[in-house]
Design an enzyme around this catalytic site. Structure first.
Site, short mmCIF file in Angstrom:
data_model
loop_
_atom_site.label_atom_id
_atom_site.label_comp_id
_atom_site.label_asym_id
_atom_site.label_seq_id
_atom_site.Cartn_x
_atom_site.Cartn_y
_atom_site.Cartn_z
N SER A 1 0.80 -10.35 -10.11
CA SER A 1 -0.57 -9.93 -10.02
C SER A 1 -0.72 -9.13 -11.45
CB SER A 1 -0.91 -9.51 -9.04
OG SER A 1 -2.54 -8.82 -9.23
N TYR B 1 -0.92 -3.55 -1.43
CA TYR B 1 -0.38 -4.98 -2.36
C TYR B 1 -0.14 -4.55 -3.73
CZ TYR B 1 -2.28 -9.17 -4.94
OH TYR B 1 -2.25 -10.00 -5.72
#
Length: 259
Positions: A150, A164
């Site tokens: 990401s 996350y």
């Protein structure tokens, strides 16, 4: 192979395992890989959706199968790759895409919240890579691994998603370490680092970080990406066209990381 050979030509016939392949980027990627002539093994926890994704690919005349696998289980991960080797004799490529979100301010997280993000995004990634690296290192022509990380694994901007973010930073580090350790064995390990992509996860992020509305203000192009745009970059990373690319986290983000 000539320098002019396209990405799709150089991956035809190769065996690729796609984790988290029942939905979102994983499902779109499995379809793109199949269209390029790869033999696709879809792995996911959701048996109904995973089998449906494989069926869709086969209905278009391509090769695909489904194996149920929870990447947090060492036994299930071992079983996944044992079945792939039993069926095809090898693993040429792997797209480690399985992932979960991790919403909540760090001070408010429970240990269970934190552990869940790392169990899938980091430990689950490592469990899959461990099997892939062992198999590919023993193959004469190595292999190629692409991890779905990401932009949050490279640049931290949003509060409220600390577990996350931390798990994705760790995923990028694992990518680079594996690339360094196995380069001489003919194994390349790279990552795609998507920005906002049309998906269930993006829709679910509306409450925590503002979802697509917030992202459009941050992306130079002002556009939300598509799963196919991520899949096309992963396909390129599998191919001979990227043969000198190793240990990289490639942003697929409409220019976000450049800002």
């Amino acid at each position: 192979m000539s320098e002019g050979t396209g990405a799709r030509d150089s991956v035809e016939g190769k065996v690729v395992v796609v984790t988290g392949g029942s939905s979102g980027i994983g499902r779109a990627s499995a379809a793109v890989f199949a269209e390029a002539g790869m033999r696709v093994v879809i792995a996911a926890r959701n048996e109904e959706r995973g089998a449906e994704a494989a069926h869709e690919i086969r209905s278009r005349g391509h090769e695909a199968c489904f194996v149920r696998c929870d990447v947090t289980s060492p036994d299930q991960v071992r079983n996944l790759f044992a079945r792939v080797v039993q069926q095809y004799g090898r693993v040429d490529c792997a797209f480690n895409n399985a992932g979960v979100s991790g919403d909540g301010r760090l001070a408010d997280l429970t240990p269970q919240d934190f552990d869940r993000a790392f169990a899938v995004n980091t430990r689950g990634l490592w469990l899959c890579m461990r099997e892939e690296l062992r198999l590919m290192s023993a193959q004469e022509d190595g292999g190629s691994i692409v991890n779905n990380t990401s932009v949050h694994g490279i640049r931290t901007i949003f509060p409220g998603i600390g577990a996350y973010v931390a798990s994705k930073h760790a995923a990028v580090a694992l990518t680079r370490m594996a690339a360094m350790e196995h380069a001489r064995e003919g194994v390349r390990v790279n990552a795609v680092a998507p920005g906002p992509v049309e998906s269930e996860m993006l829709a679910a992020s509306e409450a925590a970080v503002g979802g697509a509305t917030t992202w459009r203000r941050l992306i130079p192009s002002g556009e939300i990406g598509t799963p196919r745009q991520v899949a096309d970059v992963a396909l390129w990373l599998f191919s001979a066209a990227s043969s000198y690319v190793n240990g990289q986290a490639v942003g697929v983000d409409g220019g976000f990381l450049a800002t």
